[in-house]
Design an enzyme around this catalytic site. Structure first.
Site, PDB file in Angstrom:
ATOM      1  N   LEU A  92       1.874  -2.022  10.216  1.00  0.00           N
ATOM      2  CA  LEU A  92       1.250  -1.778   8.912  1.00  0.00           C
ATOM      3  C   LEU A  92       0.225  -0.670   9.080  1.00  0.00           C
ATOM      4  O   LEU A  92      -0.598  -0.703  10.003  1.00  0.00           O
ATOM      5  CB  LEU A  92       0.545  -3.041   8.383  1.00  0.00           C
ATOM      6  CG  LEU A  92       1.411  -4.242   7.979  1.00  0.00           C
ATOM      7  CD1 LEU A  92       0.527  -5.377   7.479  1.00  0.00           C
ATOM      8  CD2 LEU A  92       2.442  -3.866   6.920  1.00  0.00           C
ATOM      9  N   ASP A  93       0.255   0.317   8.190  1.00  0.00           N
ATOM     10  CA  ASP A  93      -0.792   1.332   8.179  1.00  0.00           C
ATOM     11  C   ASP A  93      -2.141   0.675   7.900  1.00  0.00           C
ATOM     12  O   ASP A  93      -2.216  -0.408   7.321  1.00  0.00           O
ATOM     13  CB  ASP A  93      -0.523   2.369   7.071  1.00  0.00           C
ATOM     14  CG  ASP A  93       0.728   3.198   7.328  1.00  0.00           C
ATOM     15  OD1 ASP A  93       1.146   3.281   8.489  1.00  0.00           O
ATOM     16  OD2 ASP A  93       1.274   3.737   6.347  1.00  0.00           O
ATOM     17  N   ARG A  94      -3.212   1.368   8.270  1.00  0.00           N
ATOM     18  CA  ARG A  94      -4.555   0.821   8.056  1.00  0.00           C
ATOM     19  C   ARG A  94      -4.798   0.488   6.586  1.00  0.00           C
ATOM     20  O   ARG A  94      -5.402  -0.531   6.259  1.00  0.00           O
ATOM     21  CB  ARG A  94      -5.613   1.825   8.547  1.00  0.00           C
ATOM     22  CG  ARG A  94      -7.046   1.349   8.348  1.00  0.00           C
ATOM     23  CD  ARG A  94      -8.019   2.180   9.158  1.00  0.00           C
ATOM     24  NE  ARG A  94      -8.027   3.566   8.751  1.00  0.00           N
ATOM     25  CZ  ARG A  94      -8.836   4.064   7.826  1.00  0.00           C
ATOM     26  NH1 ARG A  94      -9.699   3.278   7.198  1.00  0.00           N
ATOM     27  NH2 ARG A  94      -8.803   5.348   7.516  1.00  0.00           N
ATOM     28  N   ARG A 148       6.368   5.254   1.469  1.00  0.00           N
ATOM     29  CA  ARG A 148       5.524   6.308   0.921  1.00  0.00           C
ATOM     30  C   ARG A 148       6.309   7.612   0.757  1.00  0.00           C
ATOM     31  O   ARG A 148       6.210   8.292  -0.280  1.00  0.00           O
ATOM     32  CB  ARG A 148       4.303   6.508   1.821  1.00  0.00           C
ATOM     33  CG  ARG A 148       3.434   5.266   1.930  1.00  0.00           C
ATOM     34  CD  ARG A 148       2.406   5.364   3.051  1.00  0.00           C
ATOM     35  NE  ARG A 148       1.425   6.415   2.793  1.00  0.00           N
ATOM     36  CZ  ARG A 148       0.526   6.796   3.712  1.00  0.00           C
ATOM     37  NH1 ARG A 148       0.510   6.247   4.923  1.00  0.00           N
ATOM     38  NH2 ARG A 148      -0.342   7.749   3.404  1.00  0.00           N
TER      39      ARG A 148
END
Length: 305
Positions: A135-137, A234
């Site tokens: 997971l991205d920040r 994204r």
């Protein structure tokens, strides 16, 4: 506490070597079998056994997984940890947006790994942080963490298969038409650049989406992946003209209403790597994202989870 795995040899496996059973039935790698041999972690009917021993039907094979020292570069630091599911082999955590998963430059003590290490230290449990999915920040939601190397290996093999299903909720800009569909577009990782892009020379990437609600400038989508490319959702949403709300890299940053991009890992369905039990964990849509859409039955359902 030391983790022990047991297996009763069925009639059809009579005469197989223990190491064959460990590899083919229990899923241990050759390196893991070697470590079990080195630490005396292979037992047959309660007695230490050589990996080359021939098994007999009805034998009880026990594997004692070696204890590991805690991750040396992850400092235990108190902080919020939301555990949605836990058993002897794995945890499913619910991460807040803005919290990095691993320590990194500028975030050596405030990552999810730091906070989970503190929880385990308080329990008196040596722990090595092994995240299974990424997971991205600035992405919130569900993250699977393996409790030992064997579980991590098995879960990693499942990650991009039907045995490990992940769904996301995203707020995107504009009303998406058609309301449901598939984005099948290769994604290229450009050396030296943070942003990826759709490009014929990239790796295959497939994202499914379905509109759950819309109103004002945003639409709420449910998404699920066939592949697991970095930034896949994204990149794909931006490529069809509907970037995620607040996405500074592929859309437009809007810090006045969002501290990052509007993406939430909302559901994970997987097979428990040791027992095979079906596990489903869900996480409600965070309030800061829900507040950007007008009330609707679909939105209320996602907040109720």
């Amino acid at each position: 506490m030391e983790r022990e795995l047991t297996y009763i040899v069925p009639l059809q496996e009579d005469g197989l070597r223990l190491q064959t059973i460990l590899r083919q039935r229990l899923g241990f790698s050759a390196a893991q079998v070697k470590r079990l041999k080195q630490c005396g972690g292979i037992l047959c009917n309660g007695q230490p056994a050589f990996a080359t021993r021939l098994a007999q039907a009805g034998d009880c094979i026990c594997c004692r997984l070696p204890q590991e020292a805690p991750s040396p570069h992850i400092q235990p630091v108190p902080g919020p940890v939301c555990i949605r599911y836990e058993d002897a082999d794995l945890l499913v955590l619910d991460k807040a947006a803005g919290v990095p998963v691993h320590p990194s430059q500028g975030h050596f003590t405030d990552s999810l790994a730091n906070h989970l290490a503190y929880v385990m230290e308080q329990r008196g449990t040596p722990f090595v942080f092994r995240a299974v999915n990424r997971l991205d920040r600035n992405t919130s939601g569900l993250l699977v963490v393996a409790k030992h190397a064997h579980a991590h290996s098995l879960l990693g093999q499942m990650l991009h298969s039907g045995a490990f299903h992940r769904e996301y909720l995203a707020l995107v800009c504009g009303a998406v038409r058609p309301r449901q569909g598939v984005v099948d577009a290769p994604i290229l990782d450009v050396p030296g650049q943070l942003a990826r892009r759709v490009d014929p020379g990239g790796a295959r990437a497939v994202t499914h989406y379905e509109t759950l609600a819309e109103g004002g400038p945003y639409a709420l989508l449910r998404l699920w992946l066939e592949t697991g490319r970095t930034h896949q959702i994204r990149v794909h949403m931006a490529s069809i003209g509907h970037p995620l709300a607040g996405d500074f890299l592929y859309g437009t940053e809007c810090r006045q209403i969002l501290q990052g991009h509007a993406l939430h890992a909302s559901r994970i369905c997987l097979r428990q790597p040791i027992t095979g039990q079906a596990i489903q964990v869900e996480s409600p849509l965070p309030q800061p994202l829900a507040a950007l859409l007008p009330p609707s039955p679909a939105l209320k359902e996602r907040q109720r989870l």
